[in-house]
Design a protein around this motif. Structure first.
Motif, mmCIF file in Angstrom:
data_model
loop_
_atom_site.group_PDB
_atom_site.id
_atom_site.type_symbol
_atom_site.label_atom_id
_atom_site.label_comp_id
_atom_site.label_asym_id
_atom_site.label_seq_id
_atom_site.Cartn_x
_atom_site.Cartn_y
_atom_site.Cartn_z
ATOM 1 N N ASN A 7 27.791 37.216 61.560
ATOM 2 C CA ASN A 7 27.419 36.466 60.363
ATOM 3 C C ASN A 7 27.354 37.366 59.132
ATOM 4 N N LEU A 8 26.777 38.539 59.288
ATOM 5 C CA LEU A 8 26.641 39.454 58.152
ATOM 6 C C LEU A 8 28.003 39.945 57.660
ATOM 7 N N ILE A 9 28.863 40.336 58.587
ATOM 8 C CA ILE A 9 30.189 40.829 58.195
ATOM 9 C C ILE A 9 31.002 39.712 57.545
ATOM 10 N N ALA A 10 30.989 38.535 58.162
ATOM 11 C CA ALA A 10 31.722 37.403 57.584
ATOM 12 C C ALA A 10 31.143 37.016 56.226
ATOM 13 N N GLY A 11 29.828 37.093 56.093
ATOM 14 C CA GLY A 11 29.194 36.789 54.813
ATOM 15 C C GLY A 11 29.606 37.760 53.715
ATOM 16 N N ALA A 12 29.649 39.040 54.046
ATOM 17 C CA ALA A 12 30.069 40.044 53.067
ATOM 18 C C ALA A 12 31.511 39.809 52.634
ATOM 19 N N ILE A 34 26.223 42.186 48.670
ATOM 20 C CA ILE A 34 24.815 41.919 48.991
ATOM 21 C C ILE A 34 24.548 40.415 49.064
ATOM 22 N N ALA A 35 25.033 39.671 48.082
ATOM 23 C CA ALA A 35 24.848 38.214 48.108
ATOM 24 C C ALA A 35 25.530 37.619 49.329
ATOM 25 N N GLY A 36 26.697 38.132 49.670
ATOM 26 C CA GLY A 36 27.409 37.652 50.852
ATOM 27 C C GLY A 36 26.666 37.949 52.142
ATOM 28 N N LEU A 37 26.108 39.146 52.250
ATOM 29 C CA LEU A 37 25.324 39.502 53.434
ATOM 30 C C LEU A 37 24.133 38.561 53.602
ATOM 31 N N VAL A 38 23.417 38.338 52.526
ATOM 32 C CA VAL A 38 22.243 37.462 52.590
ATOM 33 C C VAL A 38 22.659 36.029 52.897
ATOM 34 N N GLY A 39 23.659 35.535 52.177
ATOM 35 C CA GLY A 39 24.121 34.164 52.404
ATOM 36 C C GLY A 39 24.663 33.964 53.812
ATOM 37 N N GLY A 40 25.438 34.913 54.290
ATOM 38 C CA GLY A 40 25.976 34.825 55.645
ATOM 39 C C GLY A 40 24.892 34.895 56.695
ATOM 40 N N GLY A 41 23.910 35.762 56.478
ATOM 41 C CA GLY A 41 22.797 35.863 57.421
ATOM 42 C C GLY A 41 21.962 34.609 57.471
ATOM 43 N N LEU A 72 31.785 32.990 62.351
ATOM 44 C CA LEU A 72 32.593 33.560 61.275
ATOM 45 C C LEU A 72 32.695 32.598 60.095
ATOM 46 N N ILE A 73 32.937 31.337 60.402
ATOM 47 C CA ILE A 73 33.085 30.344 59.329
ATOM 48 C C ILE A 73 31.764 30.119 58.607
ATOM 49 N N SER A 74 30.675 29.960 59.365
ATOM 50 C CA SER A 74 29.386 29.706 58.715
ATOM 51 C C SER A 74 28.917 30.923 57.930
ATOM 52 N N GLY A 75 29.130 32.113 58.466
ATOM 53 C CA GLY A 75 28.751 33.324 57.740
ATOM 54 C C GLY A 75 29.570 33.512 56.474
ATOM 55 N N GLY A 76 30.877 33.313 56.581
ATOM 56 C CA GLY A 76 31.745 33.440 55.410
ATOM 57 C C GLY A 76 31.433 32.401 54.348
ATOM 58 N N ALA A 77 31.208 31.182 54.787
ATOM 59 C CA ALA A 77 30.873 30.111 53.841
ATOM 60 C C ALA A 77 29.530 30.381 53.175
ATOM 61 N N GLY A 78 28.558 30.824 53.962
ATOM 62 C CA GLY A 78 27.245 31.137 53.390
ATOM 63 C C GLY A 78 27.325 32.246 52.363
ATOM 64 N N GLY A 79 28.101 33.274 52.665
ATOM 65 C CA GLY A 79 28.276 34.368 51.705
ATOM 66 C C GLY A 79 28.960 33.915 50.436
ATOM 67 N N ALA A 80 29.983 33.095 50.584
ATOM 68 C CA ALA A 80 30.708 32.593 49.410
ATOM 69 C C ALA A 80 29.817 31.683 48.569
#
Length: 95
Positions: A7-12, A34-41, A72-80
Motif C-alpha cells: 500500500n505504501l509503495i503504491a501510494g507513493a 509523502i502525501a502518496g505514502l499517507v494516502g496509500g496507507g 496496489l490499486i487501493s494504495g495507488g488510488a489513495g496516494g493519488a
C-alpha cells in the motif's frame, strides 16, 4: 506486513503520478511522495475493512493475486487522491 508495504509503495507511486500528471496538484516530488505514502496507507487499511474477503486472505497469509492487485490499486488510488486534495488546497491558498 507485505500488505502495508504494498500500500505504501503504491501510494507513493500514485501520489507522484497524480502530481506530475497535473501541475494544479503538484506539490513537489517530496510532497507528492509523502502525501502518496499517507494516502496509500490510509486507503489501503480501509479497503480490507470494507471487503472482508481481502482481509481474510491477508490474515491467513495466503494473499492471492487478486488481493495483491487490490492492495496496489487501493494504495495507488489513495496516494493519488490525497495528493490531489493537498495540491488543490495549497494552490487555492496561494491564490
Amino acid at each position: 506486513m507485505e500488505q502495508i508495504l504494498t500500500n505504501l509503495i503504491a501510494g507513493a507511486i500514485g501520489g507522484n503520478a497524480a502530481g506530475k500528471a497535473s501541475p494544479t496538484f503538484d506539490i513537489g516530488t517530496i510532497g507528492n511522495t509523502i502525501a502518496g505514502l499517507v494516502g496509500g496507507g490510509v486507503l489501503g487499511q480501509i479497503i480490507p475493512i470494507l471487503l472482508p474477503a481481502i482481509s481474510a486472505a491477508a490474515q491467513g497469509g495466503n494473499l492471492s493475486v487478486g488481493g495483491i492487485l487490490t492492495n496496489l490499486i487501493s494504495g495507488g488510488a489513495g496516494g493519488a487522491i490525497l495528493t490531489a486534495i493537498i495540491g488543490a488546497i495549497k494552490n487555492k491558498a496561494a491564490a
